[in-house]
Scaffold this motif. Structure first.
Motif, PDB file in Angstrom:
ATOM      1  N   ALA A 100       1.023  -1.257   0.030  1.00  0.00           N
ATOM      2  CA  ALA A 100       0.047  -0.064  -0.018  1.00  0.00           C
ATOM      3  C   ALA A 100       1.016   1.316   0.070  1.00  0.00           C
ATOM      4  O   ALA A 100       0.387   2.609  -0.558  1.00  0.00           O
ATOM      5  N   GLY A 101       2.011   1.156   0.591  1.00  0.00           N
ATOM      6  CA  GLY A 101       2.803   2.440   0.830  1.00  0.00           C
ATOM      7  C   GLY A 101       3.485   2.559  -0.779  1.00  0.00           C
ATOM      8  O   GLY A 101       3.413   3.936  -0.995  1.00  0.00           O
ATOM      9  N   VAL A 102       3.622   1.726  -1.704  1.00  0.00           N
ATOM     10  CA  VAL A 102       4.142   2.023  -2.790  1.00  0.00           C
ATOM     11  C   VAL A 102       3.073   2.650  -3.705  1.00  0.00           C
ATOM     12  O   VAL A 102       3.518   3.903  -4.420  1.00  0.00           O
ATOM     13  N   GLY A 103       1.898   2.433  -3.574  1.00  0.00           N
ATOM     14  CA  GLY A 103       0.822   3.117  -4.212  1.00  0.00           C
ATOM     15  C   GLY A 103       0.594   4.397  -3.620  1.00  0.00           C
ATOM     16  O   GLY A 103       0.329   5.388  -4.406  1.00  0.00           O
ATOM     17  N   GLN A 104       0.593   4.538  -2.164  1.00  0.00           N
ATOM     18  CA  GLN A 104       0.474   6.105  -1.756  1.00  0.00           C
ATOM     19  C   GLN A 104       1.697   6.899  -2.227  1.00  0.00           C
ATOM     20  O   GLN A 104       1.270   8.181  -2.394  1.00  0.00           O
ATOM     21  N   ALA A 105       2.871   6.427  -2.140  1.00  0.00           N
ATOM     22  CA  ALA A 105       3.881   7.115  -2.469  1.00  0.00           C
ATOM     23  C   ALA A 105       3.836   7.692  -3.879  1.00  0.00           C
ATOM     24  O   ALA A 105       4.210   8.845  -4.378  1.00  0.00           O
ATOM     25  N   THR A 106       3.332   6.733  -4.971  1.00  0.00           N
ATOM     26  CA  THR A 106       3.261   7.176  -6.181  1.00  0.00           C
ATOM     27  C   THR A 106       2.063   8.240  -6.614  1.00  0.00           C
ATOM     28  O   THR A 106       2.453   9.205  -7.164  1.00  0.00           O
ATOM     29  N   THR A 107       1.032   8.034  -5.646  1.00  0.00           N
ATOM     30  CA  THR A 107       0.140   9.126  -5.876  1.00  0.00           C
ATOM     31  C   THR A 107       0.462  10.314  -5.515  1.00  0.00           C
ATOM     32  O   THR A 107       0.213  11.455  -6.121  1.00  0.00           O
ATOM     33  N   ARG A 108       1.205  10.525  -4.162  1.00  0.00           N
ATOM     34  CA  ARG A 108       1.541  11.721  -3.711  1.00  0.00           C
ATOM     35  C   ARG A 108       2.610  12.280  -4.668  1.00  0.00           C
ATOM     36  O   ARG A 108       2.619  13.467  -4.643  1.00  0.00           O
ATOM     37  N   ALA A 109       3.531  11.543  -5.148  1.00  0.00           N
ATOM     38  CA  ALA A 109       4.541  12.093  -6.045  1.00  0.00           C
ATOM     39  C   ALA A 109       3.742  12.806  -7.357  1.00  0.00           C
ATOM     40  O   ALA A 109       4.263  13.967  -7.698  1.00  0.00           O
ATOM     41  N   VAL A 110       3.047  12.021  -7.988  1.00  0.00           N
ATOM     42  CA  VAL A 110       2.034  12.561  -9.106  1.00  0.00           C
ATOM     43  C   VAL A 110       1.397  13.895  -8.509  1.00  0.00           C
ATOM     44  O   VAL A 110       1.346  15.081  -9.215  1.00  0.00           O
ATOM     45  N   VAL A 111       0.710  13.782  -7.415  1.00  0.00           N
ATOM     46  CA  VAL A 111      -0.147  15.081  -7.290  1.00  0.00           C
ATOM     47  C   VAL A 111       0.508  16.232  -6.827  1.00  0.00           C
ATOM     48  O   VAL A 111       0.646  17.449  -6.995  1.00  0.00           O
ATOM     49  N   THR A 112       1.505  15.934  -5.761  1.00  0.00           N
ATOM     50  CA  THR A 112       2.734  17.079  -5.372  1.00  0.00           C
ATOM     51  C   THR A 112       3.462  17.550  -6.809  1.00  0.00           C
ATOM     52  O   THR A 112       3.752  18.903  -6.777  1.00  0.00           O
ATOM     53  N   GLY A 113       3.799  16.716  -7.647  1.00  0.00           N
ATOM     54  CA  GLY A 113       4.516  17.104  -8.730  1.00  0.00           C
ATOM     55  C   GLY A 113       3.802  18.313  -9.735  1.00  0.00           C
ATOM     56  O   GLY A 113       4.050  19.348 -10.101  1.00  0.00           O
ATOM     57  N   ILE A 114       2.434  17.771 -10.020  1.00  0.00           N
ATOM     58  CA  ILE A 114       1.636  18.565 -10.767  1.00  0.00           C
ATOM     59  C   ILE A 114       1.352  19.875 -10.102  1.00  0.00           C
ATOM     60  O   ILE A 114       1.403  21.102 -10.496  1.00  0.00           O
ATOM     61  N   VAL A 115       0.905  20.005  -8.833  1.00  0.00           N
ATOM     62  CA  VAL A 115       0.402  21.014  -8.097  1.00  0.00           C
ATOM     63  C   VAL A 115       1.564  21.987  -8.072  1.00  0.00           C
ATOM     64  O   VAL A 115       1.973  23.254  -8.205  1.00  0.00           O
ATOM     65  N   GLY A 116       2.862  21.350  -7.770  1.00  0.00           N
ATOM     66  CA  GLY A 116       4.206  22.152  -7.566  1.00  0.00           C
ATOM     67  C   GLY A 116       4.357  22.873  -8.996  1.00  0.00           C
ATOM     68  O   GLY A 116       4.969  23.944  -8.994  1.00  0.00           O
ATOM     69  N   VAL A 117       4.336  22.112 -10.007  1.00  0.00           N
ATOM     70  CA  VAL A 117       4.735  22.765 -11.381  1.00  0.00           C
ATOM     71  C   VAL A 117       3.598  23.955 -11.659  1.00  0.00           C
ATOM     72  O   VAL A 117       4.009  24.921 -11.903  1.00  0.00           O
ATOM     73  N   ILE A 118       2.287  23.819 -11.262  1.00  0.00           N
ATOM     74  CA  ILE A 118       1.311  24.797 -11.501  1.00  0.00           C
ATOM     75  C   ILE A 118       1.670  26.019 -10.471  1.00  0.00           C
ATOM     76  O   ILE A 118       1.616  27.252 -10.981  1.00  0.00           O
TER      77      ILE A 118
END
Length: 251
Positions: A218-236
């Motif tokens: 479950a931690g792998v999936g959560q880390a992947t989700t957080r990476a995508v969300v944080t990355g996109i929000v950070g880019v904007i």
């Protein structure tokens, strides 16, 4: 990881500082790993970057044409597409694609290694995981993002050209000439600077979330989700900062 003893707000700062120190030290990562990561973050990303940026350029041209054609100013679609793609869309759209593709891959790979205790094994052997695993990923994406930005600009302009020639009946030579007149080095320089910063942000975010993932599936999936969300929000968010700075400097 030794940073786990730090309070949560300080972990990103300590992680970023360690990456900087590793970058200015003796590089101990394998060159084969760097080549594999660079290829995955560049050549293998070309198809999706092509599709997305051609469509974005075409959409910009179509929306601009609908309005400008009312005033008999259809040729200025070239200005709209050229400036918008060079300053904003090529860098931002490519960064969003890479956050969902490469940033997620970084997080999933490192989180899986964390779950399998491979990172602990590296530390037992006296190898710094940041220097061995994170640094090549950050360097690869920082180096490849400007190249993808230039390619994204070209494909976005082609998308606009297709709409301009097909919908407005503009001669391709006139469209290209108008685009070259509208663009200058300040637009391209701003987009290039954005691509460098976005690349570093995406790589750092993906690696950070992977290294600090929980040690289970479950931690792998959560880390992947957080990476995508944080990355996109950070880019904007960073794009908004760039816009304010460019406005203040008159670029």
């Amino acid at each position: 990881m030794r940073f786990l003893a730090l309070p949560l707000p300080l972990r990103p700062v300590a992680f970023f500082g360690n990456v900087l120190l590793s970058a200015f030290g003796a590089w101990r990562f394998r060159r084969s790993d760097f080549g594999r990561i660079a290829a995955d973050a560049s050549a293998r990303a070309v198809p999706i970057v092509t599709i997305v940026n051609v469509l974005v350029g075409a959409i910009l041209a179509f929306v601009g044409a609908v309005q400008l054609i009312k005033f008999g100013a259809g040729i200025f679609v070239a200005d709209l597409v050229g400036i918008a793609v060079a300053r904003e869309m090529a860098a931002v759209i490519t960064a969003v694609v890479m956050a969902g593709r490469t940033g997620a891959a970084f997080a999933a790979e490192l989180a899986t290694m964390q779950a399998n205790e491979e990172i602990d094994a590296l530390e037992v052997l006296g190898i710094d995981p940041v220097e061995f695993l994170v640094l090549p990923r950050v360097m690869a994406l920082v180096l490849m993002m400007p190249l993808l930005y230039v390619y994204a600009c070209a494909t976005g302009l082609i998308g606009g050209l297709l709409v301009g020639a097909g919908m407005l009946g503009l001669p391709p030579s006139a469209y290209v000439e108008r685009t070259l007149d509208a663009l200058d080095w300040s637009h391209l320089g701003l987009g290039m600077a954005k691509s460098l910063v976005f690349g570093a942000l995406i790589a750092l975010t993906g690696c950070y979330q992977g290294l600090y993932a929980e040690r289970n599936a479950a931690g792998v999936g959560q880390a992947t989700t957080r990476a995508v969300v944080t990355g996109i929000v950070g880019v904007i968010a960073l794009d908004a900062v760039f816009a304010l700075c460019a406005n203040a400097l008159g670029i």
